[in-house]
Design an enzyme around this catalytic site. Structure first.
Site, PDB file in Angstrom:
ATOM      1  N   ARG A  36       0.820  -1.227   0.000  1.00  0.00           N
ATOM      2  CA  ARG A  36       0.000   0.000   0.000  1.00  0.00           C
ATOM      3  C   ARG A  36       0.848   1.269   0.000  1.00  0.00           C
ATOM      4  O   ARG A  36       0.569   2.184  -0.771  1.00  0.00           O
ATOM      5  CB  ARG A  36      -1.004  -0.043   1.161  1.00  0.00           C
ATOM      6  N   ASN A  54      -6.424  -2.706   1.803  1.00  0.00           N
ATOM      7  CA  ASN A  54      -6.330  -4.174   1.786  1.00  0.00           C
ATOM      8  C   ASN A  54      -7.734  -4.749   1.837  1.00  0.00           C
ATOM      9  O   ASN A  54      -8.571  -4.264   2.598  1.00  0.00           O
ATOM     10  CB  ASN A  54      -5.593  -4.673   3.031  1.00  0.00           C
TER      11      ASN A  54
END
Ligand code: FE
Ligand code: MG
Ligand code: ZN
Ligand code: ZN
Lengths: 794, 329
Positions: A36, A54
């Protein structure tokens, strides 16, 4: 590794509006690897707005901005992913622009189908190691230093998505500083789930054995442990996947004490060194071995010893003879946790042991101990002290063991650093659970084109192993998301793994797969063999249940995933007393002499090793066929020759006689001029017989004439490789099949595998060998999965 | 051959072929003997056929086995064995003297066991069809009120004991049959257990389970009990009495003494509070002088028998297969 799929630009109509927005879904190993923050950085660089999060499927992002920038984002996403990430697919679709202010990282979304892959545990990275050694860093000497690029993963995950709440770090709330790093997209620790520091992380403790139970020792636990090790103590050290038992490898008394306490016979111990060059004078250390040693997976690498004559005395003094008596190899690994680095000493630390024995903290055959309370009880008879901590291990994971054969990695045990990373399959499988075999058990879950092979579980004799199997199976189902619709197991009627599968089938179809067929299917699957074309499968191992109720193990099969035909096998000899013959190689030698019609002459090593009383009864037993199952086992032939050559008479650990025979052969310059010759007999419609009787006769003649064991061992290895070559050539003549697949535990033998590879390639064969899963029963489950789960696409 | 070994195969044969074909409710219990209500009395009823080779062995003959096998099956229900019926199948040409020796030993064994042979039958089969001589015995015995002994009654917490050293009978028979010379002669300890059981029940009426570990040995007996009661059994490996000569013979042959047949030994499951009394009762009888506590019954690992090894490990003890196949790879 699966090549990242190039994102296909789906048909969007170019409009006058410059703002374009896309929803991007990424699957693979993309959680817990800094994915990320990487997406965040890429979006910033391309001046895109939107968000990333996520999910249970992987990583989901929406990006918005100028058309070319959005396209660049999609194109660069997979190729530039962080080091631990493995992108298996990127899908994207246009969505309506929303005009976000900025790019943000959002809280994980749970739920949905679980497709994301949890990464394996990874060795401490260079950046973290630098902090560990830097007195000015706030994590100086912190035993749990970690970041998004390294540290525990698989062994601490309790559920998905991979977030701190779903790890065993859930009980350690972050301090303000750690929380700052955790939430700073520019930081190396952004969303690193196990992040911690001296202020907020787990703590290390040293406990010392005392009459009323272990007592905690005050002061620096690591310094205390190093002091104890220097004095010759055995210290239980909590690592990533379980406890090790450590002692000073240079101290013969300490190693002997550990060996005695573990009741381990002569089984080699693994070593850990801060620097591989410590062993350079003692073992062959090629570039491939160095690369494996220093890889992020940090397996135990089996390094072939140099011959006595050219190994230097300084290095020899570093490793007590008791570490690996009779073994041709030393097993070495490098430190992979901060605790290991501290234990071996940072620059400037007072001197301590430079080379440690590091063996699994368990009772023989049982799973490695992971729980602190259990370690204090179970390991009490084995350890003098415990260097332990309060970060729980959710599932055990033993060290992996590898070696280099013919320039490539060969796994002996596939566990830490590898599991639970899936093996990519060349075909689709239905959701299937393959339970593996009973020794060295590893099971396998499969779906689509993925095969999730478990970490090493152990031998299913022990109740504790069965319990560990069930726990690991539940965890792997949860992190792989595979809900098995089919089961696969070995055909052996007495395997506990098979019985477990029967009990748990609950109406789901259970397919039993013949042991050696599974071995061949496993090497086919990992080599990407697709379709129904057969290969010449050479499956050499110790024992597998044969179709005819006998014990197989020296098999030449014309095999595809769907089935096999037994083309040839080693001629059967009686296995007198089942496991007793396995534990006592001299019985196997006497059985081979009996089968070859040769007398048990006094002076022959197996005759001398067997008491008069046992010989008398064994002769009667062989005569009457009492408890004598016929076997075509190649492993047992190694045992017999090892005994006849006077190398090994009692096997205190698995394959000891064969390992020591290989060690003996290493003392001879290869190739030898006159290999032993096995007789090949064609017998009507049945499989051809490869008879070892002439070899046994020749060995007896050599031994009687005083030929050294080393030469006998070398001639035997060369002879068996030549026989493999001969049978394959004849089989190609008869079947037209030009691909040979080598599998089974015997092919963990470097000499034999190397000789077979060379010879078969010279003869123009395409040779398939193992690289990704072990040739022994640790790889069996993959083959069972391929046979039982494969979905035909024609 | 595997179907007579007392292992997986014979269990399958009974479960899949005989039980469904006969269909009676009593058979469904699958005990060694049936317990029946008849005219207000509770009776144990059992039958067994003896095909053992050789007919004579150190310590006994097929005649002793024919009596003790059936008498012991009755005793394992807590019954006092009373009457036997006896059938002989003779192969044409078998020597009359052999038949007489077997008959004599059978009669002597019946007197020792305190039972009377009250009816019988003889058939002759053609030469080549009978392997010499087969014997079948059936027996009945009376069960005292309040006694309820069957495998299903094993409870977690029960103490598990054996009445003496195991493996002796099986090794004795095998060594004669196969012509094995171990240096010392191993003599069968084959014996009737009715009287031993009577003294045990007198001391401890609430015995839960009794089993004679015959075919398949101790391992099979414990597995069958664990399976029928849905309990686990944990055995301390070092507590199981195995005579040195039996251990030695088994080591040489590659057999596990836990799987070797006995005739004249019993396994008892007794509530913990009565364990001391039960052990004392067994030990005060000549046939139980070397009785020993070998383990406990547990609610852990239901259906499984687990041995604690000397090293502190836990080995799973399976039901025997037809043959002892190696599993090592
Ligand atoms: Fe195998
Ligand atoms: Mg009986
Ligand atoms: Zn790091
Ligand atoms: Zn902190």
């Amino acid at each position: 590794m699966t090549a990242p799929t190039a994102p296909a630009t789906t048909g969007t109509t170019a409009t006058a509006d410059p703002a374009e927005r896309r929803r991007v879904t990424v699957e693979g190993v993309v959680q817990g690897v800094g994915f990320r923050p990487y997406v965040f950085g890429l979006a910033k660089e391309l001046r895109l707005t939107g968000w990333v999060t996520n999910t249970a499927e992987g990583v989901l992002a929406e990006v918005e901005g100028a058309g070319p920038a959005v396209a660049a984002f999609c194109a660069r996403l997979a190729p530039e992913a962080p080091p631990l990430a493995v992108v298996q697919s990127v899908r994207h679709e246009p969505v309506a622009p929303r005009g976000d202010e900025a790019f943000t990282i959002e809280v994980s979304r749970a739920g949905g189908e679980r497709r994301t892959l949890v990464p394996p545990d990874t060795a401490t990275c260079a950046a973290c190691l630098a902090e560990l050694r830097d007195p000015r860093d706030r994590r100086y000497r912190h035993p749990f230093v970690t970041c998004t690029h390294c540290g525990p993963r698989f062994t601490i995950v309790t559920g998905l998505p991979y977030d701190r709440a779903n790890t065993t770090m859930a009980g350690f709330p972050m301090c303000e500083q750690c929380a700052g790093e955790y939430s700073d997209p520019a930081d190396r620790r952004f969303h690193a789930q196990p992040v911690a520091c001296h202020a907020c992380g787990p703590t290390l403790r040293l406990l010392v054995d005392a009459p009323d139970g272990p007592v905690e020792r005050t002061g620096d636990p690591v310094a205390g442990a190093r002091g104890l090790l220097a004095q010759g103590a055995v210290v239980a050290v909590k690592g990533l996947g379980g406890y090790h038992l450590a002692c000073d490898a240079a101290n013969p008394q300490a190693v002997a004490v550990l060996r005695h306490r573990k009741a381990r016979g002569a089984k080699p111990f693994a070593l850990m060194a801060a620097d591989p060059d410590e062993l350079a004078g003692l073992v062959h250390l090629g570039p491939e071995e160095r690369a494996l040693l220093t890889s992020a997976r940090r397996p135990i690498v089996l390094l072939r010893r140099r011959r006595e004559t050219d190994s230097d005395g300084r290095a020899r003094a570093l490793v007590a003879a008791e570490v690996a008596p009779g073994s041709p190899d030393l097993g070495l690994m490098l430190p992979y946790t901060p605790v290991h680095h501290l234990l071996l000493g940072l620059p400037g630390d007072p001197p301590g042991p430079r080379l440690l024995v590091m063996t699994s903290g368990n009772l023989g055959g049982e799973p490695i101990v992971t729980d602190e309370a259990e370690a204090l009880v179970t390991l009490a008879p084995l350890a003098d002290a415990w260097l332990t901590h309060d970060r729980p291990i959710h599932v055990p994971c033993d060290d992996s063991v590898v070696r280099v054969v013919d320039g490539e990695e060969l796994l002996v045990r596939r566990s830490r650093g590898y599991a639970p990373f899936p093996v990519a399959l060349p075909f689709t499988v239905a959701p299937t659970l393959a339970v593996g075999g009973d020794l060295k058990n590893a099971f396998c879950l499969g779906r689509d084109r993925h095969a999730w092979l478990s970490a090493h579980i152990g031998d299913m004799d022990d109740l504790a192993t069965l319990t560990a199997f069930e726990r690991a199976e539940r965890q792997l189902e949860s992190i792989s998301g595979v809900v098995p619709e089919r089961l696969a197991a070995d055909r052996h009627p007495g395997y506990r793994s098979t019985a477990w599968a029967r009990r748990r089938a609950e109406g789901r179809p259970l397919r039993t797969v013949q042991h050696h067929h599974a071995h061949i299917a496993s090497v086919l699957a990992e080599n990407g063999w697709d379709g129904d074309a057969p290969v010449l499968g050479v499956a050499f191992d110790g024992t597998g249940y044969g179709e005819d109720g006998t014990v197989w193990g020296g098999e030449f099969l014309l095999a595809s995933y769907d089935g096999f035909r037994r083309l040839a096998h080693l001629a059967e000899v009686p296995l007198p007393g089942g496991d007793a013959a396995v534990h006592r190689p001299y019985r196997m030698a006497l059985a081979h002499l009996h089968a070859a019609g040769l007398p048990w002459r006094p002076g022959l090593p197996p005759v001398e090793a067997c008491s008069r009383e046992e010989r008398r009864v064994l002769a009667q037993q062989l005569e009457r066929g009492l408890n004598c199952v016929p076997t075509s086992s190649a492993g047992r032939l190694f045992d017999a020759v090892s005994s006849l050559a006077g190398v090994c008479q009692q096997a205190r650990y698995e394959a000891q006689a064969a390992i020591e025979l290989e060690a003996a052969a290493c003392a001879v310059d290869l190739p030898v001029a006159d290999p032993y010759v096995l007789a090949l007999r064609e017998s009507g419609l049945g499989p051809w017989q490869l008879d070892a009787a002439p070899v046994v006769r020749a060995v007896v003649a050599d031994v009687t004439a005083g030929v050294p064991a080393a030469l006998v061992a070398a001639r035997f290895h060369a002879g068996l490789a030549a026989a493999v070559r001969r049978v394959c050539a004849l089989a190609r003549e008869r079947t037209g099949v030009g691909t040979v697949a080598l599998s089974g535990g015997v092919f963990a033998n470097t000499l034999l595998l190397t000789a077979c590879l060379r010879g078969l390639r010279e003869d123009g064969f395409t040779v398939l060998r193992h690289r990704l899963v072990p040739p022994n029963d640790g790889g069996l489950a993959l083959g069972q999965l391929a046979v039982a789960g494969r979905v035909r696409t024609d | 051959m595997g179907h007579g070994g007392g292992g997986v195969l014979s269990a399958e044969l009974v479960r899949d072929v005989f039980a469904p074909a006969f269909g009676g409710a009593h058979l469904a219990q699958l005990g060694d003997s049936a317990v029946l209500e008849l005219g207000g009395a509770r009776i144990a009823f059992s039958t067994d056929t003896f095909v053992v080779r050789p007919l004579f062995f150190p310590g006994g003959s097929i005649g002793d086995l024919a009596v003790n096998g059936t008498v012991n099956d009755l005793a394992m229900s807590g019954a006092v064995p009373a009457y036997l019926a006896c059938g002989f199948v003779l192969e044409e040409g078998v020597e009359l003297e052999t038949v007489a020796r077997v008959a004599d030993s059978l009669g002597a064994a019946a007197r020792r066991a305190g039972v009377e042979v009250v009816t019988g039958d003889t058939k002759v089969v053609e030469s080549g069809h009978g392997d010499g001589l087969y014997v079948n015995t059936s027996g009945i015995g009376l069960i005292a009120p309040g006694v309820d002994i069957r495998p299903q009654r094993a409870r977690p917490g029960d103490v598990v004991m054996v009445s003496g050293p195991i493996g002796v009978h099986g090794v004795a028979v095998m060594s004669v049959r196969e012509g094995l010379e171990f240096g010392v002669e191993i003599v069968s300890d084959c014996a009737p257990l009715g009287d031993l059981v009577r003294s045990l029940i007198a001391a401890v009426p609430d015995v839960h389970v009794l089993r004679d570990p015959t075919r398949g040995g101790l391992a099979a007996a414990l597995n069958e009990i664990a399976a029928s009661a849905g309990v686990g059994v944990t055995v301390d490996e070092r507590a199981v009495p195995v005579p040195a000569e039996v251990a030695n013979a088994c080591a040489i042959l590659g057999l596990d003494p836990w799987y070797v047949a006995n005739e004249g030994k019993l396994v008892a499951f007794v509530p913990a509070e009565h364990a001391d009394a039960a052990l004392a009762a067994l030990r005060s009888h000549p046939l139980g002088a070397q009785a020993a506590v070998i383990g406990t019954c547990t609610d852990q690992h239901p259906g499984m028998v687990v041995a604690r090894t000397g090293l502190g490990g836990t080995r799973v003890v399976d039901l025997p297969l037809g043959e002892q196949l190696p599993r090592i790879c």
